[in-house]
Design a protein around this motif. Structure first.
Motif, mmCIF file in Angstrom:
data_model
loop_
_atom_site.group_PDB
_atom_site.id
_atom_site.type_symbol
_atom_site.label_atom_id
_atom_site.label_comp_id
_atom_site.label_asym_id
_atom_site.label_seq_id
_atom_site.Cartn_x
_atom_site.Cartn_y
_atom_site.Cartn_z
ATOM 1 N N ASP A 92 -12.092 -2.312 -7.707
ATOM 2 C CA ASP A 92 -11.929 -3.505 -8.530
ATOM 3 C C ASP A 92 -12.527 -4.749 -7.837
ATOM 4 O OD1 ASP A 92 -11.157 -4.678 -10.867
ATOM 5 O OD2 ASP A 92 -9.098 -5.055 -10.244
ATOM 6 N N LEU A 124 -11.909 -1.518 -0.101
ATOM 7 C CA LEU A 124 -10.681 -0.752 0.089
ATOM 8 C C LEU A 124 -10.378 -0.708 1.583
ATOM 9 C CD1 LEU A 124 -8.463 1.202 -0.954
ATOM 10 C CD2 LEU A 124 -10.119 3.045 -0.677
ATOM 11 N N ASN A 133 -16.316 -0.756 -8.982
ATOM 12 C CA ASN A 133 -15.678 0.440 -8.418
ATOM 13 C C ASN A 133 -16.781 1.358 -7.919
ATOM 14 O OD1 ASN A 133 -12.609 0.267 -9.074
ATOM 15 N ND2 ASN A 133 -13.648 -0.436 -10.918
ATOM 16 N N GLY A 146 -6.806 -0.626 2.915
ATOM 17 C CA GLY A 146 -5.552 0.042 3.257
ATOM 18 C C GLY A 146 -4.689 -0.826 4.130
ATOM 19 N N LEU A 154 -7.991 8.561 2.895
ATOM 20 C CA LEU A 154 -8.783 7.711 1.990
ATOM 21 C C LEU A 154 -8.122 6.350 1.746
ATOM 22 C CD1 LEU A 154 -10.365 9.964 -0.774
ATOM 23 C CD2 LEU A 154 -11.377 9.084 1.323
ATOM 24 N N LEU A 155 -6.791 6.309 1.682
ATOM 25 C CA LEU A 155 -6.129 5.074 1.235
ATOM 26 C C LEU A 155 -5.369 4.325 2.339
ATOM 27 C CD1 LEU A 155 -4.734 6.130 -2.273
ATOM 28 C CD2 LEU A 155 -6.923 5.048 -1.730
ATOM 29 N N ASN A 156 -5.066 4.984 3.451
ATOM 30 C CA ASN A 156 -4.326 4.330 4.545
ATOM 31 C C ASN A 156 -3.092 3.571 4.035
ATOM 32 O OD1 ASN A 156 -5.161 1.649 6.961
ATOM 33 N ND2 ASN A 156 -3.580 3.189 7.072
ATOM 34 N N LEU A 170 -10.237 7.976 -6.868
ATOM 35 C CA LEU A 170 -10.633 6.573 -7.053
ATOM 36 C C LEU A 170 -11.288 6.260 -8.401
ATOM 37 C CD1 LEU A 170 -12.054 5.688 -3.499
ATOM 38 C CD2 LEU A 170 -9.734 5.389 -4.366
ATOM 39 N N LYS A 195 -13.019 -5.313 -4.636
ATOM 40 C CA LYS A 195 -12.594 -5.617 -3.265
ATOM 41 C C LYS A 195 -12.760 -4.401 -2.360
ATOM 42 C CE LYS A 195 -8.779 -7.856 -2.430
ATOM 43 N NZ LYS A 195 -7.323 -8.181 -2.553
ATOM 44 N N ALA A 202 -8.662 2.547 5.856
ATOM 45 C CA ALA A 202 -8.920 3.373 4.670
ATOM 46 C C ALA A 202 -10.345 3.940 4.662
ATOM 47 C CB ALA A 202 -8.687 2.561 3.399
ATOM 48 N N ASN A 251 0.857 -1.179 0.000
ATOM 49 C CA ASN A 251 0.000 0.000 0.000
ATOM 50 C C ASN A 251 0.893 1.227 0.000
ATOM 51 O OD1 ASN A 251 -2.958 -1.007 0.363
ATOM 52 N ND2 ASN A 251 -1.739 -2.245 1.762
ATOM 53 N N PRO A 288 -14.446 6.060 -9.426
ATOM 54 C CA PRO A 288 -15.482 5.023 -9.301
ATOM 55 C C PRO A 288 -16.559 5.171 -10.384
ATOM 56 C CG PRO A 288 -15.945 6.775 -7.773
ATOM 57 C CD PRO A 288 -14.656 7.154 -8.472
#
Lengths: 321, 321
Positions: B148, B152, B131, B154, A251-253, B252, B150, B159, A131, B254
């Motif tokens: 995709d 999210l 997404n 992080g 948002l992404l950690n 992202l 899964k 996350a 990550n 989406p």
């Protein structure tokens, strides 16, 4: 024995490297892009740059396992097409096929932000961290993210357009894309220069003046020499980047945020301000989970990334067998 | 024949449903949480809510394929532990194990934001869109994202803490978490109420007054009755959410952003302002790629999500065999 070739295709220069199968760089060559000469001339120089890293070692075409290209702009990765790229004379240009006419080996073209991220992932100091975020701050702001070991692409491959993320509400600062208040218009080299120009126009005092052209380098020099306005403008830009990074952490950690590009080469003053601002805005759990650091590849970031694109292509083909 | 059970565990109520294997809800029961009575009492009510949806249909314990729980706060999904949750009396509480003592079937506990997203993914109108983003706006702001196909998560499962993403630079608006300028402090029901309180304290005119308690519902009613201050405060909050969504679209890319929670139930006025602001700030390519819409589950979002958690658990176990 097999080799990899990486081509960092930029608006100013073509930086090409020959690397061992491991990714270790063996030869390098930098040629000017001279984009104004048009697509045929630039393509010829790309081909020549590959020949010039391959020939000194007497490597035959058959020994090249793959060629990776990192290029700015919108890339069709599957077909190896540069769809459009500012500062390059390519429009819907099938670069992979054009290179393959001379070097009949796998050629993979990747967006330069994604390439730089792959460079950090395969060859960097925090190798295989799953990550990971890479942000480049130079004339513009770009980057890429890896989520759980995969490039973050989004529905249409447009994810992580970090330079064009809105940052300041109700801003009157215009971004190159035509919208207002985006990250790039505050944080990039262009954004920093324009902020200084606005300040000088409004009559603020500085050792710099509108008569003499300046960029981030001159503003940084002025700041080091005690110019308060230059220092404050740089600090504002770095704070804005810190806030942007805080948004990315939230948002992404990620585990690592790697910063590259010309502006980041300012070094400690840049990194410290970015980190302290990110810390101020971010939930401690998420801030503490991430290391924010400068890329150790510096001006080699692009070409290392291009080598990593080739490396990943070789790995993919091996695992598909 | 097998059944699923979903439990939406909130600070105010426990909403439990019995569903068919397909996810179709067959029975529902809502009990008050009465969190102040402590963990044993709340656990007993959770158990009772399950019994009350199962008994009317004469379903035996063996016919329950899985129980899914959506709960606020920090969840250890692997162990089924509620680590900590505001408004619930649970602290490092092994909820899955406690439920399994009575119902010896697979029990999966998930964060309520993730659960709502799984509800949209498995049972919503844009089912199996890979997404996908879900954002809930009620007392607080939370959500989850699917990248995709899964969740999210992080690096540390932290996350998409979207409520605590910094939104306004140099803000003096305090967030519940102790930091400043976060999304939640501008966009949530609490944020909207506090903005109205600040405006009234500063002497602005409104049909609402500090003497009578109010929330988003009353502010919305006042706006509908022509109160300009109420309208402007709601529009500001919805604009801020639009900017937040623009940031999410930009990072992202989406295909769908689904909005739920009490504040979103304001409906058209909410959605239109959110969309127009998001459009104003976002690269057209990324804005046009995404549908921004309200959740069609409304007050059932939580319980549908909990059923989806059970559904996914059943699918995972089936595919692991």
């Amino acid at each position: 024995m097999g080799y990899l070739v990486g081509i960092d295709l930029g608006g100013t220069k073509i930086h090409t490297a020959l690397a061992a199968k491991s990714g270790e760089i063996l030869e390098e060559r930098v040629l000017p892009t001279l984009a104004e000469e048009g697509e045929v001339a630039v393509l010829q120089r790309i081909i020549r740059s590959v020949q010039e890293v391959v020939l000194p070692r007497g490597i035959s075409r058959e020994e090249i396992l793959a060629i990776g290209v990192g290029a700015p702009g919108l890339i069709d990765q599957r077909e190896g097409i540069i769809r459009t790229a500012a500062n390059l004379p390519f429009e819907e240009f099938p670069l992979a096929k054009a290179i393959q006419k001379v070097f009949p080996v796998p050629v993979k073209v990747e967006n330069d932000g994604n390439a730089a991220l792959l460079g950090e992932y395969h060859l960097g100091e925090r190798k295989f961290t799953k990550n990971l975020v890479y942000i480049t701050v130079s004339t513009g702001v770009g980057g890429a993210a890896m989520v759980d070991g995969k490039l973050l692409l989004g529905a249409g491959g447009g994810a992580f357009e970090i330079g064009h993320m809105p940052l300041v509400p109700d801003s009157n600062v215009l971004c190159g894309c035509g919208q207002y208040g985006h990250v790039e218009s505050y944080v990039s080299g262009t954004g920093i220069r324009k902020a200084m120009e606005r300040a000088l126009v409004s009559g603020e005092n500085s050792s710099l003046s509108l008569e003499t052209p300046f960029g981030t380098r001159e503003i940084h020099q002025a700041a080091l020499s005690g110019d308060a306005l230059s220092k404050s403008i740089l600090e504002d830009a770095f704070s804005y980047l810190g806030m942007t990074i805080s948004q990315v952490l939230t948002l992404l950690n990620p585990e690592v945020v790697i910063l590259g590009g010309g502006v980041s080469s300012i070094g400690d003053m840049f990194l410290e301000k970015v980190k302290s601002t990110a810390e101020q805005y971010t939930l401690p759990l998420l801030y503490n989970a991430a290391e924010i650091r400068l890329s150790s590849f510096k001006e080699r970031t692009g070409v290392v990334g291009a080598v990593a694109v080739a490396l990943e292509e070789v790995q993919k083909r091996a695992s598909a067998k």
